[in-house]
Design a protein around this motif. Sequence first.
Motif, short mmCIF file in Angstrom:
data_model
loop_
_atom_site.label_atom_id
_atom_site.label_comp_id
_atom_site.label_asym_id
_atom_site.label_seq_id
_atom_site.Cartn_x
_atom_site.Cartn_y
_atom_site.Cartn_z
N GLY A 84 0.80 -1.23 0.00
CA GLY A 84 0.00 0.00 0.00
C GLY A 84 0.83 1.27 0.00
O GLY A 84 0.43 2.27 0.59
N SER A 126 -4.67 3.07 -11.01
CA SER A 126 -5.30 3.26 -9.70
C SER A 126 -4.59 4.36 -8.91
O SER A 126 -5.23 5.19 -8.26
CB SER A 126 -5.25 1.94 -8.92
OG SER A 126 -5.74 2.12 -7.63
N ASP A 152 -13.71 -6.06 -4.66
CA ASP A 152 -12.58 -5.35 -5.27
C ASP A 152 -13.02 -4.60 -6.52
O ASP A 152 -12.62 -3.47 -6.77
CB ASP A 152 -11.47 -6.34 -5.64
CG ASP A 152 -10.66 -6.78 -4.42
OD1 ASP A 152 -10.95 -6.29 -3.32
OD2 ASP A 152 -9.76 -7.62 -4.58
N ILE A 174 -14.83 -1.42 -5.62
CA ILE A 174 -13.90 -0.38 -5.14
C ILE A 174 -13.13 0.19 -6.32
O ILE A 174 -12.97 1.42 -6.45
CB ILE A 174 -12.93 -0.97 -4.08
CG1 ILE A 174 -13.70 -1.39 -2.83
CG2 ILE A 174 -11.85 0.04 -3.73
CD1 ILE A 174 -12.88 -2.19 -1.84
N LEU A 175 -12.66 -0.70 -7.18
CA LEU A 175 -11.87 -0.28 -8.33
C LEU A 175 -12.69 0.61 -9.26
O LEU A 175 -12.22 1.67 -9.70
CB LEU A 175 -11.39 -1.54 -9.07
CG LEU A 175 -10.18 -1.44 -9.97
CD1 LEU A 175 -9.00 -0.81 -9.25
CD2 LEU A 175 -9.81 -2.82 -10.50
N ARG A 191 -13.23 3.98 -7.75
CA ARG A 191 -12.00 4.76 -7.76
C ARG A 191 -11.68 5.29 -9.16
O ARG A 191 -11.31 6.45 -9.33
CB ARG A 191 -10.86 3.89 -7.27
CG ARG A 191 -9.57 4.62 -7.15
CD ARG A 191 -8.65 3.89 -6.22
NE ARG A 191 -7.45 4.67 -6.03
CZ ARG A 191 -6.66 4.58 -4.99
NH1 ARG A 191 -6.95 3.76 -4.03
NH2 ARG A 191 -5.58 5.31 -4.90
N TRP A 219 -7.03 -8.78 -8.73
CA TRP A 219 -6.90 -8.01 -9.97
C TRP A 219 -5.46 -7.60 -10.28
O TRP A 219 -5.14 -7.28 -11.41
CB TRP A 219 -7.81 -6.77 -9.92
CG TRP A 219 -7.32 -5.71 -8.97
CD1 TRP A 219 -7.50 -5.68 -7.62
CD2 TRP A 219 -6.55 -4.56 -9.30
NE1 TRP A 219 -6.88 -4.58 -7.09
CE2 TRP A 219 -6.30 -3.87 -8.10
CE3 TRP A 219 -6.05 -4.03 -10.48
CZ2 TRP A 219 -5.57 -2.68 -8.04
CZ3 TRP A 219 -5.32 -2.85 -10.44
CH2 TRP A 219 -5.10 -2.19 -9.22
#
Lengths: 43, 363
Positions: free
Chosen positions: B122, B150, B239, B242-243, B246, B332
């Motif tokens: 992260g 991202s 995921d 969220i992706l 974002r 991913w």
Amino acid sequence: MERTLRRAGQIVQGLGLGVLLFSAIVTMVQIESGARVFRYQGF
Amino acid sequence: MTPLLRTAGLAFLDGLIRPSLLAVSIAAVLCLGTIGLAALLIDATAMSGKDSALFALDPLDDYAFATSDALRLLHVPPQGRHVALIGTAAMREALTVGDDIAVRLSHRLDQTVPVIDFMSGGQSGIEMAALADSLGDDFEGVLVLGISFSRLAADNAELASLVREPRLAFASAAGDAEIRAAGFTPPPRSGLYLLDHYKFFVARYRAIVWHLLTGTRPVHQGRTYLGRAPASPAQWAADAAILSARLSHYQDRADSNLGALDRLIRRFPDRAKVRIVLLEIPLNPLARDTVIGPAFVEAHRARMEDFARRNGVFYWDLNQTAGLVPEDFQDWAHVNSIGGRDRWTADLIDRLGLLLSPPSRMP
């Protein structure tokens, strides 16, 4: 001998209190500052 | 029990439980002495020394180990050509360990090229800048910076917790500049190491005491996805949500986030000395086709190629050449297969070998 043993008891008490006091201070600092090991697992 | 033993026991117990000036004095001296001793002994030298691992929470504490490595570099700057890998866990999981890459690269080039592994879970732009900064003004070689669409869609607000709770325990002008660029104020610096980074140590103090008492030291475990079961449909769906959320901000935030990369590139202005590679992280083809969309990926690639060209750096997207398939991924972006990791690593080493070969050629 009685006096020596009483003194020994006081020393053990002091050591125990010292550890507790240190732990309490660090824990309070941790809580107050919000310090933590932040493992952000973002994208 | 004999009367003598009983009397002795009672005397000890009396001393143990009755408040006394001696006990209070010992407690105060022990507590203040420990704090004072910690302030004296815990400094950048200790944090970069051979026993620095005792300050790590556990084997997964990337940022404690990265702090030690960075402080070592600040103390003894790297000499000769190096390859520095800086990026997130997705970049790291697709690569073998730094020493393996160094051996293979050195063998290919017929000269030693050490690898500095600054990849961590992260990792934010602040941390990337701070870690790159620790390479120093005299760094020579290749700086590989992990990037992703991202990252370009990230919101500065996400950095608030990292400013409040810094994960690295060393000061960096470049890291502070990123904090300011994100709209925050860097933490005050007193010059006293423990005080400046007290949150780092307070958060780990139980582990530190445990390591001191038991003599144990965590050994850094950087790669954790290999062999891990693929994401469940529920994790994949979470995921993906969220992706998607974002990436809906990508167009608004990409230029601003590229500004951080731009500042980092300008930190190493001499292209004859430092080649900079922007390395796209692995992308599961399944996520590309079903979540993100090939058109989005193409547009991102074009943006990055244009950015790299304008800044005189390289942009490498190994997703086009390493031949990763969905079965190589846990989710991913994180590679979990030996085959996938080997193909990705071999591809990177091929390109680095070309870049470091005199005269260097554009791969």
